[in-house]
Design a protein around this motif. Sequence first.
Motif, short mmCIF file in Angstrom:
data_model
loop_
_atom_site.label_atom_id
_atom_site.label_comp_id
_atom_site.label_asym_id
_atom_site.label_seq_id
_atom_site.Cartn_x
_atom_site.Cartn_y
_atom_site.Cartn_z
N UNK A 46 0.84 -1.21 0.00
CA UNK A 46 0.00 0.00 0.00
C UNK A 46 0.88 1.25 0.00
N UNK A 47 1.88 1.27 0.88
CA UNK A 47 2.74 2.46 0.95
C UNK A 47 3.48 2.68 -0.37
N UNK A 48 3.97 1.58 -0.95
CA UNK A 48 4.71 1.68 -2.21
C UNK A 48 3.84 2.21 -3.34
N UNK A 49 2.59 1.72 -3.38
CA UNK A 49 1.70 2.10 -4.48
C UNK A 49 1.19 3.53 -4.35
N UNK A 50 1.07 4.00 -3.10
CA UNK A 50 0.44 5.32 -2.91
C UNK A 50 1.47 6.42 -2.63
N UNK A 51 2.74 6.07 -2.56
CA UNK A 51 3.77 7.10 -2.30
C UNK A 51 3.90 8.03 -3.51
N UNK A 52 4.54 9.18 -3.32
CA UNK A 52 4.87 10.06 -4.45
C UNK A 52 5.84 9.30 -5.36
N UNK A 53 5.59 9.38 -6.67
CA UNK A 53 6.41 8.55 -7.58
C UNK A 53 6.95 9.36 -8.73
N UNK A 54 7.99 8.81 -9.36
CA UNK A 54 8.50 9.42 -10.58
C UNK A 54 8.96 8.30 -11.52
N UNK A 55 8.91 8.55 -12.85
CA UNK A 55 9.36 7.51 -13.76
C UNK A 55 10.88 7.57 -13.93
N UNK A 56 11.52 6.42 -13.97
CA UNK A 56 12.94 6.39 -14.36
C UNK A 56 13.10 5.27 -15.38
N UNK A 57 14.14 5.36 -16.21
CA UNK A 57 14.37 4.30 -17.19
C UNK A 57 14.58 2.99 -16.44
N UNK A 58 14.01 1.91 -16.95
CA UNK A 58 14.16 0.62 -16.27
C UNK A 58 15.64 0.35 -16.00
N UNK A 59 16.48 0.66 -17.02
CA UNK A 59 17.91 0.37 -16.88
C UNK A 59 18.57 1.19 -15.77
N UNK A 60 17.96 2.33 -15.39
CA UNK A 60 18.55 3.17 -14.32
C UNK A 60 17.87 2.97 -12.98
N UNK A 61 17.03 1.96 -12.88
CA UNK A 61 16.19 1.88 -11.67
C UNK A 61 16.81 1.09 -10.52
N UNK A 62 17.99 0.52 -10.76
CA UNK A 62 18.61 -0.28 -9.69
C UNK A 62 18.81 0.58 -8.44
N UNK A 63 18.42 0.02 -7.30
CA UNK A 63 18.60 0.73 -6.04
C UNK A 63 17.40 1.58 -5.65
N UNK A 64 16.44 1.75 -6.57
CA UNK A 64 15.25 2.52 -6.23
C UNK A 64 14.15 1.59 -5.70
N UNK A 65 13.14 2.19 -5.09
CA UNK A 65 12.03 1.39 -4.56
C UNK A 65 10.89 1.42 -5.57
N UNK A 66 10.43 0.24 -5.95
CA UNK A 66 9.40 0.18 -6.99
C UNK A 66 8.08 0.78 -6.49
N UNK A 67 7.42 1.51 -7.37
CA UNK A 67 6.11 2.07 -7.04
C UNK A 67 5.01 1.33 -7.78
N UNK A 68 5.38 0.24 -8.46
CA UNK A 68 4.35 -0.52 -9.18
C UNK A 68 4.72 -2.01 -9.23
#
Length: 485
Positions: free
Chosen positions: A410-432
């Motif tokens: 729930x927290x992950x899905x409803x948090x403030x989010x931004x798009x990043x390139x899949x290839x640059x997403x390592x280390x980030x927390x998924x929002x979807x």
Amino acid sequence: MRQEERLIKRLKTYSASDFYPFHMPGHKRNPELGAEYGNPFEIDITEIHGFDNLHHPEGILKESMEWAASVYGADHTYYLVNGSSCGVLAAVCGTVSHGGTILMSRNCHKAAYNAAFLNHLDVRYVYPQVIGDLGIQGGILPEDVENILQENPGIQAVLIVSPTYDGVVSDVAGIAEAAHRYGKPLIVDEAHGAHFPFGEDFPVSALDLGADVVIQSLHKTLPSFTQTAVMHVKGDLAPVAELERYLRIFQSSSPSYLFMAGIENCIYHMDREGRTEMGKFYRSLQNLRAELRGMLHLRLLDEEWVGRFGVYGLDCSKIVVMVDNTGLNGAGLERILRERYHLEMEMCTADYVVAITSLGDRSEGLKRLADALLEIDRELTDEPEDPDRESDLEWSGRVTSKPEVEMTIYEGLTAGKEPVAVSDSVGRISGEFVYIYPPGIPIVAPGEMLLPSLVHTIEEYQEMGLSVQGLADESGRTIQVVKRP
Ligand SMILES: Cc1ncc(COP(=O)(O)O)c(C=O)c1O
């Protein structure tokens, strides 16, 4: 829209073609099985006088569901017109309080994750074993369930999937004993095992092995309409009133009488002629499997894995064909079967394809499958090994996805989010969620850390042309991640 472009026309044209279904629904469009329904409008009514109400059953539907419970040996059986999905949603929400904790096998269907989202659950995962280097999930071990329950006294219910999409059955009795030692109800998503209660050569249903709530999709492996399913409850660990409350929330307020009659018809048929038909079906599967054991390059998931990697049993009706060391990937084999042989599979992953068979299958269909696979296998003899093959496998099938959970779904899905390139997403927390569908098991869930192995898995699935879903960006190039504070 042009007349011939209407969905009904497309369906009729497809149905008249020579494409053969190795996918659900389990009636396999077999005309002999649907003859009684005639024109569907004739029997499509709503809750009129004398026909009871699924949300408040006190007449014919109540009697019908009580009769069904007696067939299955359940204390309660509920007819589901919104598939096993609504059964899983109701079972999770009905057994775990809002904000509570559930122990779930990681290979649960997305309905379980949706329930965790809706009721803000804290999820603890038990991971299935992985069968050797096949990239196929094995069973859930009772000792793993036991250990997690011991460490987390706040867990309110245990949910596992057995059989899996690939037909792998876990030691349900052992897992039920472990759950019960801690006083927790065991929910078994037996969506793919609705045929188990009717065939003595098939694995035993979870309902007979101590599970408290069991959900089965009739439409997947039995002759029943798409969307039809049942939920059974046995014993008093699962709160029946809560389960019923959530069923009323998740089921349509206009349940289809066609579907409900279809559910009853299916159980009625299976409890009579169906039991004999299951014996015949089992024997035809043995013949099919014996032929397929003659393949030299493609491999059949077969009995030799039982007793290892948590595989307690295998449902022989799932024909899982592995492509390792053949130069093909699962999507490639699926494409050849579709384009050259007009055989439509249920699903493929990077490493294998799955054909669903059922007693609705005709011998002509099973023969076409055997002939096609044997022919493809013979042709593979001369195929050069794809030099990239090893790197594909390194990340795709063999990675056991064990993400680090940073926040609840729930927290992950409803948090403030931004798009990043899949290839640059390592280390980030998924929002979807990111999953391939089918089978709909998340590679990553919202609130989880995008580890390098998971990002590679997503990229490689996309390269292989598998159906990677869940990303808001339909091109699949970016992923929504939680904004950094
Ligand atoms: C393991 C599992 N559980 C539940 C479901 C949902 O079932 P239904 O399509 O009947 O809603 C599926 C669907 O594929 C599934 O694979």
